[in-house]
Design an enzyme around this catalytic site. Structure first.
Site, PDB file in Angstrom:
ATOM      1  NE  ARG A 294      46.777  36.364  71.552  1.00  0.00           N
ATOM      2  CZ  ARG A 294      47.154  35.625  70.523  1.00  0.00           C
ATOM      3  NH1 ARG A 294      46.268  35.216  69.623  1.00  0.00           N
ATOM      4  NH2 ARG A 294      48.412  35.274  70.370  1.00  0.00           N
TER       5      ARG A 294
ATOM      6  CE1 TYR B 203      28.813  53.639  73.344  1.00  0.00           C
ATOM      7  CE2 TYR B 203      30.094  52.115  72.027  1.00  0.00           C
ATOM      8  CZ  TYR B 203      30.010  53.028  73.053  1.00  0.00           C
ATOM      9  OH  TYR B 203      31.117  53.337  73.783  1.00  0.00           O
TER      10      TYR B 203
ATOM     11  CG  ASP C 181      24.476  46.510  70.698  1.00  0.00           C
ATOM     12  OD1 ASP C 181      24.095  46.047  71.794  1.00  0.00           O
ATOM     13  OD2 ASP C 181      25.461  47.266  70.584  1.00  0.00           O
TER      14      ASP C 181
ATOM     15  CE  LYS D 169      27.809  50.347  78.667  1.00  0.00           C
ATOM     16  NZ  LYS D 169      28.913  49.892  77.857  1.00  0.00           N
TER      17      LYS D 169
END
Ligand SMILES: Cc1ncc(COP(=O)(O)O)c(C=O)c1O
Length: 405
Positions: free
Chosen positions: A71, A124, A196, A221
């Site tokens: 993690r 978004y 972004d 993406k």
């Protein structure tokens, strides 16, 4: 383990590349380090949640130089993020389990109660939900601005603004905003500017070189590029990223296998983006002026000022085009049902062309008024062009447009 055992994996440095190499060479040869175990060309996947410690005492084992727990850090996760860091020209970068993981870690770490966040209204949908639903519960003041207001960032950003969030090109109407001008305006009032860069990709646009403080990507993406993983990358100065350490306790850490897939996808990013750029441009030009369309949304086409900004800050315009049908949702549905190579799904940036109706997917939580404020009309479809042959996509879209009548 015996007292003299070395740690199973110690943090070896990446082999540096000369400054002058181009993006394709960097993507193929960057972020490699020798595999001393088997000499494999492709690095192994460290599919482990934790790592051996030779001793329980950190002073004795030099833990600062070792992997401890996935993690926090895993060697497989270091490779893709180092590649993106080099491409974006950032000092530091972190990998997250998704784009939203990266964005939420940034905003939750940087903002406190009573501080102000300024964001574009056309971000978004997931980011919009986060800032308009969650942040106000913690006392953060959120101000959203329209595309037209965003053209004057000096008037939008003011003393007391702590964080500004920008997307360019925007989703789904592909408006272009002047990142350098936003960066200057943010600097003047001491705000952090987060851009972004998912739609543009680091091949087409580098916001840090334009003055942005932080850059985020949904690696799901274009960076991954094959619609087979979830990931996010956050980039910026070492100081700023050290303040965004929430990743480790918010838990948005990628699985090692997703990180491996991301490295594999990134190796071909420059090649893919060149084709995405070409395909989107050719279809946009072919569709422009079609009688069934009210508008073709493409970066730089909204007005001459945006065309100038796009020329200045982008090397390519990206792979997304949105079409707005005069006949509303019925016309859009007829168009969708006639497409052969463009499939209905709500993502973008993969090798395959995908189309979605933003009102039903990324922006489905917005009210009719909120959708209207963002120019997302019922006849709007967003197409992410893949890497198929340009002629085939132009033909496919032209035939589907003609079927609308
Ligand atoms: C521009 C943009 N930013 C962020 C995200 C969120 O990324 P993820 O789905 O990887 O959490 C998306 C997802 O569609 C996006 O399009």
């Amino acid at each position: 383990m015996s007292e003299n055992a070395t740690l199973s994996v110690s943090r070896r440095k990446f082999e540096p590349l000369p400054e002058w190499v181009g993006p394709s060479t960097r993507l193929v040869h960057g972020a490699r380090r020798p595999d001393f175990n088997a000499g494999s060309v492709v690095p192994p996947i460290y599919q482990t949640s934790t790592f051996h410690w030779p001793s329980a005492r950190s002073e004795a084992t030099g833990h600062g130089d070792a992997y401890l727990y996935t993690r926090t850090l895993n060697p497989t996760a270091e490779e893709p993020v180092e590649l993106v860091r080099q491409l974006e020209g950032a000092e530091a970068a972190r990998l997250f389990a998704s784009g939203m993981g990266a964005i939420s870690a940034a905003v939750l770490s940087l903002l406190r109660s009573q501080e102000e966040l300024v964001a574009l209204r056309t971000l978004y949908g997931g980011t919009t939900d986060l800032i308009s639903e969650l942040l106000p519960r913690y006392g953060v003041r959120v101000r959203q601005v329209d595309d037209s207001e965003a053209a004057e960032p000096e008037a939008v950003l003011r003393e007391g603004t702590r964080l500004a969030i920008l997307e360019s090109p925007t989703n789904p109407t592909l408006r272009v905003h002047d990142i350098a001008r936003w960066a200057e305006a943010a600097d003047r009032v001491g705000a952090v500017l987060l851009v972004d860069n998912t739609f543009a990709t680091p091949i087409n646009q580098n916001p840090i070189a334009l003055g942005a403080d932080l850059v985020v990507h949904s690696a799901t993406k274009y960076l991954g590029g094959h619609s087979d993983l979830l990931g996010g990358v956050l980039l910026g100065s070492r100081d700023l990223l050290n303040r965004i350490d929430a990743k480790t306790y918010l838990g948005a850490t990628p699985d090692p296998f997703a990180a491996f897939l991301l490295t594999r996808g990134l190796r071909t990013l420059a090649l893919r983006v060149a084709r995405h750029n070409e395909n989107a441009r050719r279809v946009a030009e072919a569709a422009r002026g079609h009688p069934s369309l009210a508008a073709v949304h493409y970066p730089g086409w909204a007005n001459p000022a945006e065309e100038e900004i796009a020329k200045k800050q982008m090397r390519g315009r990206g792979g997304v085009v949105s079409l707005s049908f005069k006949g509303g949702s019925e016309a859009a549905d007829r168009f969708l049902s006639h497409l052969r190579f463009v499939h209905i799904a709500s993502s973008l940036g993969g090798v395959e062309s995908l189309v979605s109706v933003p009102r039903e997917t990324s922006h489905r939580h917005l009210s009719d008024e909120e959708l209207a404020a963002r120019n997302i009309d019922p006849g709007l479809v967003r197409i992410s062009f893949g890497i198929e042959d340009p002629e085939d996509l132009v033909r496919d879209v032209a035939e589907a447009l003609d079927s609308v009548g």
